[in-house]
Structure formats: structure tokens, C-alpha cells
Design a protein around this motif. Structure first.
Motif, PDB file in Angstrom:
ATOM      1  N   GLU A 161      -0.336  -4.293  12.931  1.00 27.32           N
ATOM      2  CA  GLU A 161       1.109  -4.369  13.164  1.00 27.32           C
ATOM      3  C   GLU A 161       1.855  -4.600  11.855  1.00 27.32           C
ATOM      4  O   GLU A 161       2.843  -3.928  11.554  1.00 27.32           O
ATOM      5  N   ARG A 162       1.401  -5.543  11.054  1.00 21.78           N
ATOM      6  CA  ARG A 162       2.066  -5.867   9.794  1.00 21.78           C
ATOM      7  C   ARG A 162       1.899  -4.757   8.765  1.00 21.78           C
ATOM      8  O   ARG A 162       2.808  -4.500   7.969  1.00 21.78           O
ATOM      9  N   GLU A 163       0.760  -4.073   8.739  1.00 20.27           N
ATOM     10  CA  GLU A 163       0.586  -2.946   7.813  1.00 20.27           C
ATOM     11  C   GLU A 163       1.568  -1.833   8.117  1.00 20.27           C
ATOM     12  O   GLU A 163       2.068  -1.169   7.211  1.00 20.27           O
ATOM     13  N   GLY A 164       1.845  -1.608   9.403  1.00 22.84           N
ATOM     14  CA  GLY A 164       2.835  -0.600   9.771  1.00 22.84           C
ATOM     15  C   GLY A 164       4.203  -0.910   9.201  1.00 22.84           C
ATOM     16  O   GLY A 164       4.935  -0.017   8.772  1.00 22.84           O
ATOM     17  N   HIS A 165       4.550  -2.185   9.171  1.00 23.88           N
ATOM     18  CA  HIS A 165       5.844  -2.610   8.621  1.00 23.88           C
ATOM     19  C   HIS A 165       5.906  -2.392   7.106  1.00 23.88           C
ATOM     20  O   HIS A 165       6.948  -2.018   6.571  1.00 23.88           O
ATOM     21  N   TRP A 166       4.807  -2.640   6.393  1.00 22.29           N
ATOM     22  CA  TRP A 166       4.785  -2.579   4.924  1.00 22.29           C
ATOM     23  C   TRP A 166       4.275  -1.250   4.374  1.00 22.29           C
ATOM     24  O   TRP A 166       4.125  -1.100   3.170  1.00 22.29           O
ATOM     25  N   LEU A 167       4.042  -0.280   5.221  1.00 23.76           N
ATOM     26  CA  LEU A 167       3.459   0.995   4.801  1.00 23.76           C
ATOM     27  C   LEU A 167       4.315   1.744   3.784  1.00 23.76           C
ATOM     28  O   LEU A 167       3.793   2.399   2.887  1.00 23.76           O
ATOM     29  N   SER A 168       5.615   1.609   3.859  1.00 26.55           N
ATOM     30  CA  SER A 168       6.504   2.371   2.971  1.00 26.55           C
ATOM     31  C   SER A 168       6.602   1.781   1.562  1.00 26.55           C
ATOM     32  O   SER A 168       7.145   2.422   0.671  1.00 26.55           O
ATOM     33  N   ILE A 169       6.100   0.582   1.352  1.00 27.42           N
ATOM     34  CA  ILE A 169       6.163  -0.038   0.021  1.00 27.42           C
ATOM     35  C   ILE A 169       4.753  -0.039  -0.567  1.00 27.42           C
ATOM     36  O   ILE A 169       3.888  -0.795  -0.130  1.00 27.42           O
ATOM     37  N   PRO A 170       4.506   0.828  -1.555  1.00 26.52           N
ATOM     38  CA  PRO A 170       3.142   0.979  -2.072  1.00 26.52           C
ATOM     39  C   PRO A 170       2.691  -0.176  -2.961  1.00 26.52           C
ATOM     40  O   PRO A 170       3.503  -0.818  -3.633  1.00 26.52           O
ATOM     41  N   ALA A 171       1.393  -0.411  -2.941  1.00 26.29           N
ATOM     42  CA  ALA A 171       0.730  -1.324  -3.878  1.00 26.29           C
ATOM     43  C   ALA A 171      -0.170  -0.442  -4.730  1.00 26.29           C
ATOM     44  O   ALA A 171      -1.184   0.070  -4.261  1.00 26.29           O
ATOM     45  N   ILE A 172       0.210  -0.246  -5.982  1.00 27.07           N
ATOM     46  CA  ILE A 172      -0.447   0.720  -6.868  1.00 27.07           C
ATOM     47  C   ILE A 172      -1.326  -0.024  -7.867  1.00 27.07           C
ATOM     48  O   ILE A 172      -0.936  -1.064  -8.389  1.00 27.07           O
ATOM     49  N   THR A 173      -2.498   0.542  -8.156  1.00 17.68           N
ATOM     50  CA  THR A 173      -3.417  -0.117  -9.091  1.00 17.68           C
ATOM     51  C   THR A 173      -3.118   0.210 -10.547  1.00 17.68           C
ATOM     52  O   THR A 173      -3.612  -0.471 -11.431  1.00 17.68           O
ATOM     53  N   GLY A 174      -2.330   1.227 -10.824  1.00 14.01           N
ATOM     54  CA  GLY A 174      -2.030   1.600 -12.200  1.00 14.01           C
ATOM     55  C   GLY A 174      -1.077   0.626 -12.873  1.00 14.01           C
ATOM     56  O   GLY A 174      -0.306  -0.069 -12.230  1.00 14.01           O
ATOM     57  N   ASP A 217      10.426  -3.094  -4.357  1.00  9.50           N
ATOM     58  CA  ASP A 217      10.362  -1.661  -4.077  1.00  9.50           C
ATOM     59  C   ASP A 217       8.966  -1.099  -4.332  1.00  9.50           C
ATOM     60  O   ASP A 217       8.619  -0.031  -3.828  1.00  9.50           O
ATOM     61  N   LEU A 218       8.186  -1.824  -5.144  1.00 13.96           N
ATOM     62  CA  LEU A 218       6.879  -1.336  -5.562  1.00 13.96           C
ATOM     63  C   LEU A 218       6.046  -2.525  -6.049  1.00 13.96           C
ATOM     64  O   LEU A 218       6.585  -3.465  -6.636  1.00 13.96           O
ATOM     65  N   PHE A 219       4.757  -2.491  -5.764  1.00 13.06           N
ATOM     66  CA  PHE A 219       3.839  -3.505  -6.283  1.00 13.06           C
ATOM     67  C   PHE A 219       2.924  -2.803  -7.277  1.00 13.06           C
ATOM     68  O   PHE A 219       2.108  -1.969  -6.904  1.00 13.06           O
ATOM     69  N   LEU A 220       3.099  -3.128  -8.537  1.00 14.45           N
ATOM     70  CA  LEU A 220       2.437  -2.429  -9.632  1.00 14.45           C
ATOM     71  C   LEU A 220       1.250  -3.233 -10.153  1.00 14.45           C
ATOM     72  O   LEU A 220       1.303  -4.459 -10.203  1.00 14.45           O
ATOM     73  N   ASN A 221       0.192  -2.525 -10.548  1.00 18.27           N
ATOM     74  CA  ASN A 221      -1.010  -3.140 -11.109  1.00 18.27           C
ATOM     75  C   ASN A 221      -1.638  -4.134 -10.127  1.00 18.27           C
ATOM     76  O   ASN A 221      -1.991  -5.250 -10.482  1.00 18.27           O
ATOM     77  N   CYS A 222      -1.784  -3.704  -8.889  1.00 19.70           N
ATOM     78  CA  CYS A 222      -2.334  -4.552  -7.826  1.00 19.70           C
ATOM     79  C   CYS A 222      -3.826  -4.776  -8.061  1.00 19.70           C
ATOM     80  O   CYS A 222      -4.578  -3.837  -8.316  1.00 19.70           O
ATOM     81  N   ARG A 223      -4.245  -6.027  -7.971  1.00 20.88           N
ATOM     82  CA  ARG A 223      -5.647  -6.389  -8.178  1.00 20.88           C
ATOM     83  C   ARG A 223      -6.114  -7.321  -7.073  1.00 20.88           C
ATOM     84  O   ARG A 223      -5.328  -8.079  -6.498  1.00 20.88           O
ATOM     85  N   LEU A 224      -7.416  -7.275  -6.801  1.00 22.36           N
ATOM     86  CA  LEU A 224      -8.052  -8.144  -5.812  1.00 22.36           C
ATOM     87  C   LEU A 224      -9.181  -8.918  -6.470  1.00 22.36           C
ATOM     88  O   LEU A 224      -9.941  -8.353  -7.255  1.00 22.36           O
ATOM     89  N   GLU A 225      -9.282 -10.173  -6.147  1.00 25.95           N
ATOM     90  CA  GLU A 225     -10.388 -11.018  -6.607  1.00 25.95           C
ATOM     91  C   GLU A 225     -11.022 -11.651  -5.375  1.00 25.95           C
ATOM     92  O   GLU A 225     -10.313 -12.059  -4.455  1.00 25.95           O
ATOM     93  N   THR A 226     -12.332 -11.728  -5.373  1.00 26.31           N
ATOM     94  CA  THR A 226     -13.025 -12.359  -4.242  1.00 26.31           C
ATOM     95  C   THR A 226     -13.957 -13.446  -4.753  1.00 26.31           C
ATOM     96  O   THR A 226     -14.426 -13.401  -5.892  1.00 26.31           O
TER      97      THR A 226
END
Length: 167
Positions: A48-61, A128-137
Motif C-alpha cells: 500500500e505504501r509503495e503505491g503511494h511513493w511510486l512516483s518519487i524515485p530513489a536512484i543509486t547514481g 522530488d527525488l532521492f539521489l545516491n540511495c544506499r542500503l546497509e544491513t
């Protein structure tokens, strides 16, 4: 042989033995059902929440050409700790003996990644955009190799807000 005070009738004794030996299986069954319900609810919330945020990209570049003028850029972070249920923990003990992929933990990592990204986006709803998105686990443990079956996932990025044209 005369029944002694305190002796149980044979049928009741058999029933009690069956009950005592079936308790671990009943506990596993309850853990399985409760875990499935909790996981299904969490996935429903994520979808449900992903559908809401689908239009705002999280880009790894790090850099994108031809972006509009930037009004603001802020570091945003989202984190979550997700645990396995008791049934999956029980199954993983067998997998550790025989080796192979721990499929029961795959959904934990998947839910953790997706939830962390959603929390990151929710921390800056005006972006408007999430740039250089990174994940740490990382895994959560009691120390010295005593894992508790939890995974922490942290998502971070630069939340970029573009300048709006003057109206």
C-alpha cells in the motif's frame, strides 16, 4: 492388581501422554500461523505504501544530467529491525545442519529493505527525488556469535527538492 489411589485409568494415561508429546508440535503450529499472519499484514502495508511513493524515485547514481535547479538537498535516513518468527527460526536450525540457502530468512531481508526505503522516503515527503540511495544491513546478536534472528536495514540518500517556477 488393584488400582492404587492416584493411578490414572489407562485411557486417561494414554491421553495425557499424547497431550504432553504433542505440545511442542502445537507450539510450532501456533508460531507458524502467527508468523504467517504477521508477515502477510506487513507485506500488505508495504504494498500500500509503495503505491503511494511510486512516483518519487530513489536512484543509486550520484549525478544525473539535466536536472532542474535544486532548491534544497538534505540527508535522509530510514531504518528498521525485522525479526524472524519462531517457526522460521526452528526451520533455520535444520538448514544450518545440512547447509544451503536459508529461504526462511529471505522474506526478512526483503521486508527489511523495502520498509527501510519507505521510512526513508516518508522522512522527507516534500522531496522530488532521492539521489545516491544506499542500503546497509547488519545482524543483531547477543554477542559472541549468539544471533537472535534479527536484521537491521538502514536506507539513506540525499533528498532533493527542485525549485518551482514562479507563478
Amino acid at each position: 492388581m488393584e488400582p492404587q489411589p492416584g493411578d490414572l485409568p489407562q485411557g486417561l494415561e494414554i491421553f495425557m501422554n499424547i497431550l504432553v508429546f504433542s505440545i511442542p508440535f502445537l507450539v510450532l503450529l501456533v508460531a507458524y500461523v502467527a508468523g504467517k499472519i504477521a508477515e502477510k499484514r506487513h507485506y500488505a502495508s508495504i504494498h500500500e505504501r509503495e503505491g503511494h511513493w511510486l512516483s518519487i524515485p530513489a536512484i543509486t547514481g550520484k549525478h544525473l544530467p539535466d536536472l532542474p535547479a535544486v532548491a534544497s538537498a538534505d540527508l535522509v535516513v530510514g531504518s528498521v529491525v525485522v525479526s524472524v518468527d519462531h517457526f522460521k527460526r526452528f526451520l533455520s536450525k535444520f538448514r544450518m545442519i545440512f547447509g544451503g540457502e536459508m529461504k526462511s530468512y529471505s522474506s526478512v531481508i526483503d521486508r527489511g529493505r523495502r520498509e527501510a526505503i519507505l521510512r526513508m522516503k516518508e522522512s522527507s515527503p516534500e522531496a522530488d527525488l532521492f539521489l545516491n540511495c544506499r542500503l546497509e544491513t547488519s545482524s543483531v546478536s547477543k554477542g559472541k556469535g549468539k544471533a537472535v534472528g534479527c536484521a537491521e536495514v538502514v536506507a539513506y540518500a540525499t533528498a532533493v527538492r527542485f525549485q518551482r517556477p514562479a507563478e
